[in-house]
Design an enzyme around this catalytic site. Structure first.
Site, PDB file in Angstrom:
ATOM      1  N   GLU A 122      -1.326  -9.239   3.986  1.00 55.44           N
ATOM      2  CA  GLU A 122      -1.337  -9.703   5.374  1.00 55.44           C
ATOM      3  C   GLU A 122      -2.735  -9.976   5.891  1.00 55.44           C
ATOM      4  O   GLU A 122      -2.894 -10.664   6.902  1.00 55.44           O
ATOM      5  CB  GLU A 122      -0.625  -8.685   6.277  1.00 55.44           C
ATOM      6  CG  GLU A 122      -1.353  -7.356   6.475  1.00 55.44           C
ATOM      7  CD  GLU A 122      -1.094  -6.324   5.378  1.00 55.44           C
ATOM      8  OE1 GLU A 122      -0.735  -6.725   4.258  1.00 55.44           O
ATOM      9  OE2 GLU A 122      -1.271  -5.117   5.641  1.00 55.44           O
TER      10      GLU A 122
ATOM     11  N   CYS B   3       0.840  -1.196   0.000  1.00 59.15           N
ATOM     12  CA  CYS B   3       0.000   0.000   0.000  1.00 59.15           C
ATOM     13  C   CYS B   3       0.878   1.250   0.000  1.00 59.15           C
ATOM     14  O   CYS B   3       1.585   1.504  -0.959  1.00 59.15           O
ATOM     15  CB  CYS B   3      -0.956  -0.050   1.193  1.00 59.15           C
ATOM     16  SG  CYS B   3      -2.384   0.996   0.970  1.00 59.15           S
TER      17      CYS B   3
ATOM     18  N   HIS C 156      -3.200  -5.522   0.471  1.00 61.03           N
ATOM     19  CA  HIS C 156      -2.692  -5.964   1.777  1.00 61.03           C
ATOM     20  C   HIS C 156      -2.632  -7.500   1.809  1.00 61.03           C
ATOM     21  O   HIS C 156      -3.631  -8.136   2.116  1.00 61.03           O
ATOM     22  CB  HIS C 156      -3.610  -5.458   2.893  1.00 61.03           C
ATOM     23  CG  HIS C 156      -3.520  -3.981   3.095  1.00 61.03           C
ATOM     24  ND1 HIS C 156      -2.591  -3.406   3.918  1.00 61.03           N
ATOM     25  CD2 HIS C 156      -4.225  -2.955   2.555  1.00 61.03           C
ATOM     26  CE1 HIS C 156      -2.726  -2.093   3.903  1.00 61.03           C
ATOM     27  NE2 HIS C 156      -3.709  -1.792   3.072  1.00 61.03           N
TER      28      HIS C 156
END
Ligand code: XMP
Length: 600
Positions: free
Chosen positions: A174, A81, A172
């Protein structure tokens, strides 16, 4: 096992920096968090660096110089990001403000890269950004593009310079909703040469030692809610310290679930006997919240009163010098804006100013404040806690007070214009789209939103339609689906978190829990808030609406709506509708972002 050199996650203030480290650890890799201003020679000892996202609206802000020094290190570096944009910019690319994306998108791999080993050509990834890379500099290639549904293609969703060992993802990886995110993180760890030397057992000796050191001969006073976090802290304290130094308190705020305070009392009295203390402070909490509508104000009042009650009890028990222990976990800190750069989404009650003051005075012990729920559960297992304690659904500190929404009778001024935007969007035949006259909290591009929910009636709305509309409709941060009778209008019913409203919510919540247990569905959801809205969908001038908010998530930072069997709704909806005053039942279909899990 000796720990391998860590992967260092540079915390640029996104909602997800700690989640990234937690994900690497979940995969068995040693990962630590550092500020961008941390000594460069420390960061240089890592085997690789990850640059997190950031709420800074512009990629051209104060963090620039610190990040640039890190980018010049001869280590493998991966950015997400904002971090992705910083990489692009540093090596001659262009970043513009615009082309935002929120929620799930499809990543298409456009060029082979070892960072994508084992990832299919197309996969779902999670987006939450307002700035966008539009060109890359020499040596860099676009390795992926993204698109939501049949929406426009966004370029440079992933980029790489394999020679310099630099990679960037606009999404993202994660968050759990990036389906192959963990594979990409694992690939990066391998590209860094990191070895799998980390597991939850590494935490235990470290945590026990830290408690012994921080408590340094003092008594410790722990606030127990009965949830996983405070139960794990209770067990850590009991294993680390002599039992006579560990005191516990449970405060019944009046906003616990049906029968919950009584159960907590039984459980802990059995475990620690007379060092467990119990206070019924419900009347004080109800009084303090009278007439308060704003969620942040409610949270502040609850948090402060909670601490006042605790301090009174500590003083009554002559324990005022004791350390105050809390089961604070990492999302409580991050969503309260507790790291330097993060935006306040919600102030969790263990992060109110009074507590902050006590923390500064060195009077607070928070042994699991750096962990996510999943790690807390792993630690609980390593501590030998029974499964029934560990697998309970998370419950917010302020309890049902943030699930009973209040109203002063006023209709939000933006209702008309938001409804006009909704009408202009066009809807499938048979679907009615009604903007509801109250606001709830959400999160968009790492920033708090306080916007209106949209209620759809008719056939169950398609998941893609909901996702697309949540992205594009202005002033809307949630979409709910009406499971109750058809309605002509919705009126705001002024009122507070009164004991009667809380009892209605407790009854609805108990029906949901009973159905989940009875149908073996406790593990099918991560959490299932039930929310009471001060809205009447019928002629009942004192009516209310009940929202069902089942979510799947791993850490609460993002969430999706799980599929539940029809038999579940067949059981609970008629029973909730039969409760006095309930005019409809709504199913919340919003992902997080843009809706948060709780409505306040
Ligand atoms: P949101 O609503 O921010 O919630 O998506 C994320 C997770 O945090 C829980 N939550 C809280 N937990 N104190 C807590 O201990 C709080 O004040 C609080 N507020 C929200 C929420 O239930 C969800 O699991």
């Amino acid at each position: 096992m000796t720990l391998h050199r860590p992967i260092t996650v540079i915390d640029l203030g996104g909602q997800y920096a700690h989640l990234i480290a937690s994900k690497f650890r979940g995969l068995g890799y040693h990962a630590v968090i550092a500020d961008p201003e941390a000594p460069l020679e420390e960061i240089a000892k890592s085997c690789g660096v990850v640059l997190s996202g950031s709420p800074s609206l512009s990629a051209y802000d104060e963090d620039g110089s610190a990040v640039r020094r890190i980018l010049d290190l001869p280590l493998p570096i991966l950015g997400f990001c904002f971090g992705h944009q910083e990489i692009a910019k540093h090596y001659g690319g262009t970043v513009i403000h615009g082309q935002p994306e929120y929620g799930p998108s499809t990543l298409t791999i456009t060029r082979e890269s070892p960072i994508f080993r084992g990832v299919p050509e197309k996969s779902v990834v999670f987006m939450s950004h307002g700035d966008t890379v539009t060109a890359v500099g020499p040596g860099f290639h676009e390795i992926g593009t993204s698109a939501a549904g049949d929406g426009p293609v966004h370029r440079f969703a992933a980029l790489a310079d394999e020679e310099r060992r630099r990679w960037g993802f606009q999404y993202h990886p994660e968050v759990d909703d990036s389906v192959y995110g963990h594979v990409m993180l694992g690939n990066f760890a391998e590209l860094c040469g990191c070895e799998k030397t980390w597991d939850a057992a590494h935490l235990l000796p470290e945590k026990l030692e830290a408690i012994r050191r921080d408590a340094a001969g003092r008594d410790v006073f722990l606030l127990v809610s009965g949830g996983v976090d405070s139960s794990v802290v209770a067990e850590l304290l009991l294993q680390a310290l002599p039992p006579e130094r560990v005191h516990m308190l449970h405060v019944d705020t009046g906003f616990m679930r049906d029968q919950e305070s009584a159960e907590v009392r039984r459980l802990f009295e059995d475990r620690v006997g007379e060092r467990f203390h119990f206070v019924d402070a419900s009347a004080r909490f109800f009084e303090a919240l009278a007439g308060v509508v704003a969620p942040e104000e409610k949270r502040r009042i609850i948090g402060e009163l909670f601490i006042t009650v605790c301090e009174e009890e500590m003083s009554r028990l002559s324990l005022s010098d004791a350390l105050l222990a809390q089961g604070t976990i990492y999302p409580d800190t991050i969503e309260s804006g507790g790291t330097r750069r993060a935006h306040v989404i919600k102030t969790h009650h263990n992060r109110v100013p009074l507590i902050e003051e006590m923390i500064r005075a060195g009077r607070v012990l928070e042994p699991i404040a750096d962990l996510y729920k999943k790690e807390v559960r792993d630690l609980g297992r390593a501590l030998g806690l029974p499964a029934a304690w560990i697998d309970r659904h998370p419950f917010p500190g302020p309890g049902l007070a943030v699930r009973v929404l209040n109203a002063d009778g006023r209709v939000p001024e933006e209702l008309g214009s938001v409804q006009a935007g909704v009408d202009a969007a066009g809807w499938p035949a048979g679907v009615t789209a009604t903007v509801l006259p109250l606001r709830s909290v959400g999160v968009k591009a790492d920033l708090r939103s306080y916007e209106l929910p949209l209620c759809l009636s008719g056939p169950r709305p398609d998941e893609d339609l909901v996702a697309a509309r949540l992205k594009t409709l202005t002033g809307i941060n949630r979409i709910v689906w009406n499971l109750g009778p058809a309605f002509d209008r919705v009126t705001v019913v002024p009122g507070d978190c009164t004991p009667e409203r809380v009892r209605t919510l407790q009854a609805a919540d108990a029906l949901v829990t009973a159905a989940l247990r009875g149908q073996g569905l406790m593990d099918a959801v991560w959490q299932f808030p039930v929310v009471l809205l001060p809205l009447s969908f019928s002629d009942d001038p004192a009516g209310c609406a009940v929202v069902l908010r089942p979510v799947s998530s791993e850490r609460g930072m993002t969430a999706r709506v799980p599929g539940l069997p029809q038999a579940f709704f067949d059981q609970v909806v008629p029973r909730i509708l039969a409760l006095a005053g309930v005019t409809t039942v709504l199913l919340d279909l919003s992902t997080k972002p843009p809706g948060t899990i709780e409505w306040e």
